[in-house]
Design a protein around this motif. Structure first.
Motif, PDB file in Angstrom:
ATOM      1  N   CYS A   1       0.858  -1.185   0.000  1.00  0.00           N
ATOM      2  CA  CYS A   1       0.000   0.000   0.000  1.00  0.00           C
ATOM      3  C   CYS A   1       0.899   1.241   0.000  1.00  0.00           C
ATOM      4  O   CYS A   1       1.784   1.365   0.837  1.00  0.00           O
ATOM      5  CB  CYS A   1      -0.896  -0.015   1.231  1.00  0.00           C
ATOM      6  SG  CYS A   1      -1.911   1.467   1.382  1.00  0.00           S
TER       7      CYS A   1
ATOM      8  N   CYS B   1       1.890   2.449   5.585  1.00  0.00           N
ATOM      9  CA  CYS B   1       0.839   1.471   5.857  1.00  0.00           C
ATOM     10  C   CYS B   1       1.422   0.075   5.679  1.00  0.00           C
ATOM     11  O   CYS B   1       2.222  -0.162   4.784  1.00  0.00           O
ATOM     12  CB  CYS B   1      -0.321   1.711   4.893  1.00  0.00           C
ATOM     13  SG  CYS B   1      -1.649   0.510   5.043  1.00  0.00           S
TER      14      CYS B   1
ATOM     15  N   HIS C   1      -6.365  -2.373  -0.470  1.00  0.00           N
ATOM     16  CA  HIS C   1      -7.071  -3.063   0.606  1.00  0.00           C
ATOM     17  C   HIS C   1      -8.316  -2.280   1.002  1.00  0.00           C
ATOM     18  O   HIS C   1      -8.423  -1.092   0.760  1.00  0.00           O
ATOM     19  CB  HIS C   1      -6.151  -3.248   1.817  1.00  0.00           C
ATOM     20  CG  HIS C   1      -5.702  -1.960   2.455  1.00  0.00           C
ATOM     21  ND1 HIS C   1      -6.454  -1.255   3.349  1.00  0.00           N
ATOM     22  CD2 HIS C   1      -4.557  -1.261   2.297  1.00  0.00           C
ATOM     23  CE1 HIS C   1      -5.806  -0.177   3.729  1.00  0.00           C
ATOM     24  NE2 HIS C   1      -4.653  -0.140   3.099  1.00  0.00           N
TER      25      HIS C   1
ATOM     26  N   GLN D   1      -9.456   0.622   6.811  1.00  0.00           N
ATOM     27  CA  GLN D   1      -8.451   1.625   7.130  1.00  0.00           C
ATOM     28  C   GLN D   1      -7.028   1.176   6.845  1.00  0.00           C
ATOM     29  O   GLN D   1      -6.723  -0.001   6.805  1.00  0.00           O
ATOM     30  CB  GLN D   1      -8.535   1.950   8.629  1.00  0.00           C
ATOM     31  CG  GLN D   1      -9.832   2.546   9.048  1.00  0.00           C
ATOM     32  CD  GLN D   1     -10.267   1.944  10.373  1.00  0.00           C
ATOM     33  OE1 GLN D   1     -10.398   0.727  10.503  1.00  0.00           O
ATOM     34  NE2 GLN D   1     -10.475   2.794  11.351  1.00  0.00           N
ATOM     35  N   HIS D   2      -6.167   2.177   6.713  1.00  0.00           N
ATOM     36  CA  HIS D   2      -4.742   1.902   6.700  1.00  0.00           C
ATOM     37  C   HIS D   2      -4.323   1.590   8.123  1.00  0.00           C
ATOM     38  O   HIS D   2      -4.971   2.029   9.070  1.00  0.00           O
ATOM     39  CB  HIS D   2      -3.979   3.119   6.175  1.00  0.00           C
ATOM     40  CG  HIS D   2      -4.396   3.513   4.801  1.00  0.00           C
ATOM     41  ND1 HIS D   2      -4.117   2.740   3.697  1.00  0.00           N
ATOM     42  CD2 HIS D   2      -5.096   4.575   4.354  1.00  0.00           C
ATOM     43  CE1 HIS D   2      -4.631   3.322   2.619  1.00  0.00           C
ATOM     44  NE2 HIS D   2      -5.226   4.427   2.986  1.00  0.00           N
ATOM     45  N   THR D   3      -3.250   0.866   8.262  1.00  0.00           N
ATOM     46  CA  THR D   3      -2.871   0.441   9.615  1.00  0.00           C
ATOM     47  C   THR D   3      -2.586   1.635  10.526  1.00  0.00           C
ATOM     48  O   THR D   3      -2.864   1.582  11.711  1.00  0.00           O
ATOM     49  CB  THR D   3      -1.640  -0.488   9.594  1.00  0.00           C
ATOM     50  OG1 THR D   3      -0.645   0.085   8.755  1.00  0.00           O
ATOM     51  CG2 THR D   3      -2.018  -1.848   9.059  1.00  0.00           C
TER      52      THR D   3
ATOM     53  N   GLU E   1      -4.163   4.327  10.613  1.00  0.00           N
ATOM     54  CA  GLU E   1      -5.411   4.970  11.008  1.00  0.00           C
ATOM     55  C   GLU E   1      -6.016   4.291  12.221  1.00  0.00           C
ATOM     56  O   GLU E   1      -6.879   4.820  12.882  1.00  0.00           O
ATOM     57  CB  GLU E   1      -6.429   4.902   9.859  1.00  0.00           C
ATOM     58  CG  GLU E   1      -6.161   5.884   8.756  1.00  0.00           C
ATOM     59  CD  GLU E   1      -7.236   5.771   7.685  1.00  0.00           C
ATOM     60  OE1 GLU E   1      -8.005   6.719   7.521  1.00  0.00           O
ATOM     61  OE2 GLU E   1      -7.274   4.724   7.010  1.00  0.00           O
TER      62      GLU E   1
END
Ligand SMILES: [Zn+2]
Ligand SMILES: [Zn+2]
Length: 109
Positions: free
Chosen positions: A74, A86, A92, A95-97, A99
């Motif tokens: 990502c 991310c 994906h 959320q992004h990790t 976030e």
């Protein structure tokens, strides 16, 4: 919150991943890396495969559907100067990790 689904990695896949990625250790069980989701596939990170910007993921749904997939990283980083990257793959859902600030999230790699 992170998705609570776990999947055992098939033995032959562990072996194959070791050979392909030269990883010394491949997890025998993976937790889905996505934030909690109601449907769709679960994704667990198997290994980096050497090629820059890609990783080998285990994708599964239910108990029978499980397959390894190579996905690009990502590209979205947290806003700001040294924004955290991310840990997931491009495209994906959810959320992004970075976030998911409610719990400690760390990239495995
Ligand atoms: Zn999941
Ligand atoms: Zn992301």
């Amino acid at each position: 919150m992170r998705c609570a689904h776990w999947r055992r990695v098939p033995l032959d896949l562990v072996r194959e991943t070791r050979e392909k990625s030269a990883a010394e250790y491949v997890d025998r069980a993976l937790q889905c890396q996505l934030s909690v989701h109601d449907n769709g596939h679960h994704y667990g990170l198997l290994a980096d495969i050497g090629e820059c910007g890609t990783a080998l993921w285990l994708r599964w749904r239910g108990t029978t559907e499980v397959e390894p997939v190579v996905l690009p990283d990502c590209p979205v980083a947290a806003p700001g100067h040294d924004g955290e990257g991310c840990c997931l793959f491009a495209g994906h859902t959810k959320q992004h990790t970075w976030e998911d600030a409610l719990e400690e999230v760390s990239c495995i790699r």
